[in-house]
Design a protein around this motif. Structure first.
Motif, mmCIF file in Angstrom:
data_model
loop_
_atom_site.group_PDB
_atom_site.id
_atom_site.type_symbol
_atom_site.label_atom_id
_atom_site.label_comp_id
_atom_site.label_asym_id
_atom_site.label_seq_id
_atom_site.Cartn_x
_atom_site.Cartn_y
_atom_site.Cartn_z
ATOM 1 N N ARG A 168 0.858 -1.185 0.000
ATOM 2 C CA ARG A 168 0.000 0.000 0.000
ATOM 3 C C ARG A 168 0.892 1.233 0.000
ATOM 4 O O ARG A 168 1.810 1.352 0.802
ATOM 5 N N LEU A 169 0.607 2.136 -0.922
ATOM 6 C CA LEU A 169 1.365 3.373 -1.032
ATOM 7 C C LEU A 169 0.498 4.536 -0.594
ATOM 8 O O LEU A 169 -0.574 4.766 -1.139
ATOM 9 N N LYS A 170 0.967 5.254 0.423
ATOM 10 C CA LYS A 170 0.323 6.504 0.812
ATOM 11 C C LYS A 170 1.395 7.564 0.890
ATOM 12 O O LYS A 170 2.394 7.394 1.576
ATOM 13 N N GLY A 171 1.202 8.644 0.160
ATOM 14 C CA GLY A 171 2.259 9.638 0.075
ATOM 15 C C GLY A 171 3.432 9.042 -0.670
ATOM 16 O O GLY A 171 3.329 8.631 -1.817
ATOM 17 N N THR A 172 4.588 8.963 0.008
ATOM 18 C CA THR A 172 5.748 8.306 -0.595
ATOM 19 C C THR A 172 6.180 7.109 0.239
ATOM 20 O O THR A 172 7.301 6.612 0.086
ATOM 21 N N HIS A 173 5.311 6.630 1.099
ATOM 22 C CA HIS A 173 5.658 5.505 1.978
ATOM 23 C C HIS A 173 5.003 4.223 1.482
ATOM 24 O O HIS A 173 3.793 4.174 1.263
ATOM 25 N N LEU A 174 5.822 3.166 1.326
ATOM 26 C CA LEU A 174 5.334 1.861 0.892
ATOM 27 C C LEU A 174 5.245 0.920 2.092
ATOM 28 O O LEU A 174 6.215 0.732 2.819
ATOM 29 N N GLU A 175 4.074 0.333 2.283
ATOM 30 C CA GLU A 175 3.877 -0.663 3.346
ATOM 31 C C GLU A 175 3.628 -2.019 2.680
ATOM 32 O O GLU A 175 2.602 -2.235 2.035
ATOM 33 N N PHE A 176 4.579 -2.937 2.822
ATOM 34 C CA PHE A 176 4.507 -4.242 2.168
ATOM 35 C C PHE A 176 3.831 -5.272 3.068
ATOM 36 O O PHE A 176 3.900 -5.189 4.293
ATOM 37 N N ILE A 177 3.191 -6.247 2.429
ATOM 38 C CA ILE A 177 2.841 -7.475 3.127
ATOM 39 C C ILE A 177 3.689 -8.584 2.488
ATOM 40 O O ILE A 177 4.167 -8.425 1.365
ATOM 41 N N PRO A 178 3.925 -9.688 3.187
ATOM 42 C CA PRO A 178 4.816 -10.729 2.638
ATOM 43 C C PRO A 178 4.341 -11.246 1.278
ATOM 44 O O PRO A 178 3.137 -11.341 1.018
ATOM 45 N N ASN A 179 5.298 -11.568 0.412
ATOM 46 C CA ASN A 179 4.978 -12.154 -0.891
ATOM 47 C C ASN A 179 4.091 -13.394 -0.738
ATOM 48 O O ASN A 179 4.236 -14.157 0.215
ATOM 49 N N GLY A 186 3.567 -2.877 -19.105
ATOM 50 C CA GLY A 186 4.979 -2.547 -19.214
ATOM 51 C C GLY A 186 5.840 -2.949 -18.031
ATOM 52 O O GLY A 186 7.036 -2.660 -18.009
ATOM 53 N N ILE A 187 5.258 -3.620 -17.031
ATOM 54 C CA ILE A 187 6.041 -4.092 -15.876
ATOM 55 C C ILE A 187 6.190 -5.604 -16.009
ATOM 56 O O ILE A 187 5.205 -6.347 -15.915
ATOM 57 N N ASP A 188 7.408 -6.083 -16.217
ATOM 58 C CA ASP A 188 7.635 -7.486 -16.571
ATOM 59 C C ASP A 188 8.120 -8.354 -15.417
ATOM 60 O O ASP A 188 8.750 -9.389 -15.637
ATOM 61 N N SER A 189 7.835 -7.953 -14.203
ATOM 62 C CA SER A 189 8.205 -8.789 -13.053
ATOM 63 C C SER A 189 7.111 -8.719 -11.998
ATOM 64 O O SER A 189 6.410 -7.719 -11.865
ATOM 65 N N GLY A 190 6.965 -9.831 -11.259
ATOM 66 C CA GLY A 190 5.992 -9.884 -10.188
ATOM 67 C C GLY A 190 6.690 -9.803 -8.840
ATOM 68 O O GLY A 190 7.891 -9.575 -8.743
ATOM 69 N N GLY A 191 5.927 -9.998 -7.765
ATOM 70 C CA GLY A 191 6.495 -9.990 -6.428
ATOM 71 C C GLY A 191 6.987 -8.617 -6.011
ATOM 72 O O GLY A 191 6.658 -7.587 -6.615
ATOM 73 N N GLU A 192 7.815 -8.595 -4.948
ATOM 74 C CA GLU A 192 8.333 -7.332 -4.412
ATOM 75 C C GLU A 192 9.163 -6.572 -5.444
ATOM 76 O O GLU A 192 9.104 -5.338 -5.509
ATOM 77 N N ASP A 193 9.918 -7.303 -6.278
ATOM 78 C CA ASP A 193 10.709 -6.648 -7.323
ATOM 79 C C ASP A 193 9.813 -5.881 -8.284
ATOM 80 O O ASP A 193 10.165 -4.789 -8.739
#
Length: 350
Positions: free
Chosen positions: A145-156, A225-232
């Protein structure tokens, strides 16, 4: 930031992310009154109790602010001062105490008078739109989740489709169900969901979640145009042109454009930009700053009070300021440029 106005002088606040904590650092001043819940060690006076042993209790106190600083960079805010009132008679008035304010902690701030800048800062993050980014492939899926410029990840989330023994019984809809459950647990009703990744999996997943009643709460978009999944894939998207086009009004896209413009001016040998605290401070004194971006490094490596004074003074002159953190590539780029940069209306002599 969740806010509730009590009266002309008092506002209750609950920070939701590190940007909110930074804004509170810029808002709260010496002499303000803070009310909130905290813990305090009370010395025991029972028979046979060890003289150095105490009991930690939860207590609500009112504090006259004497000192305020960011603790552990932007993760916590330390507010120290003298206790004016307490909900427990064992906590003496006039003694000193420090609040450690973290994300989702609530306090009430009382000021003799709120300045226009302070009111603007306390409301600024409420205007930001949230985005949930989904980088999906048949093998794995990254969600943040992106709010402002901060990314909050959940595990892959992994599908288990890799390997010969899975090929005959792999059910992609079960994989989609897992992703959908995780997605709706992090998304808020005003968020936009952006789905991307290689191949056709992103479109299949988009069609899958559109069947859900919960999907009606969100705007859902597919990015190409985004050719990768997951966190990358998430990190790739936040650096892409697709991000700037789809999220053109987002804080991240605006900051990205500012950094690109700074690099363009640097390549053209233009002096209409600054890098670092001293350059930016001087340009602000001349009233030359138009847009300013800073990262946590600006506070780590310079006098915190002077940085806060610069930010507030710049904003009082009509400068738009943006904070970034190291959860995104943009934050790392700003850190690499000295922690604070700006675009200037006109060049300032060195």
């Amino acid at each position: 930031m969740i806010t509730k106005t009590i009266d002309d002088n008092s506002i209750s606040v609950m920070p939701e992310d590190s940007d909110d904590l930074l804004n509170l650092r810029r808002i709260i001043n010496e002499g303000d009154r803070i009310v909130g819940d905290t813990t305090r060690v009370i010395k025991l006076e029972k028979d046979y109790a060890r003289p150095d042993k105490g009991e930690r209790i939860r207590v609500r106190i009112a504090l006259n602010v004497e000192k305020i600083s960011l603790d552990d960079v932007l993760d916590r805010l330390r507010i120290g001062g003298t206790i004016l009132e307490s909900s427990n008679e064992s906590v003496p008035h006039g003694s000193h105490h420090s609040f450690i304010l973290k994300v989702n902690d609530g306090i009430t701030i009382t000021k003799k008078k709120w300045s226009p800048i302070e009111k603007n800062l306390i409301e600024s993050n409420n205007k930001q739109v949230g985005f949930v980014l989904v980088a999906i492939d048949t093998g794995d899926c990254g969600i943040a989740r992106l709010k402002g410029t901060h990314l909050e990840f959940i595990p892959n989330i992994y599908s288990g489709s890799g390997g010969k023994r899975y090929k005959t019984n792999f059910n992609i809809e079960k994989f989609f169900e897992q992703i959908q459950q995780a997605l709706f647990s992090i998304a808020k009703e005003t968020d936009t969901i952006i789905i991307f990744g290689p191949g056709e999996t992103k479109k299949r997943f988009s069609n899958f979640i559109l069947k859900s009643q919960n999907a009606q709460k969100y705007k859902i978009q597919i990015a190409e145009g985004i050719d990768s999944g997951g966190e990358d894939g998430i990190y790739t998207f936040t650096k892409s042109q697709a991000m700037k086009e789809i999220m053109s009004e987002s804080k991240l896209a605006k900051v990205s454009s500012i950094i690109d413009e700074i690099m363009l001016r640097a390549n053209k040998k233009s002096r209409k930009f600054t890098m670092g605290f001293e350059e930016t401070l001087k340009a602000n004194q001349f009233g030359a700053v138009e847009l300013l971006v800073f990262s946590d490094k600006a506070i780590q490596t310079n006098d915190e009070k002077k940085v806060i004074e610069l930010l507030n003074d710049a904003e009082s002159k009509g400068v738009k300021t943006y904070s970034v953190d190291s959860s995104t590539d943009i934050g790392l780029r700003v850190t690499g440029l000295g922690g604070i940069v700006s675009l200037l209306r006109y060049a300032v002599e060195a």
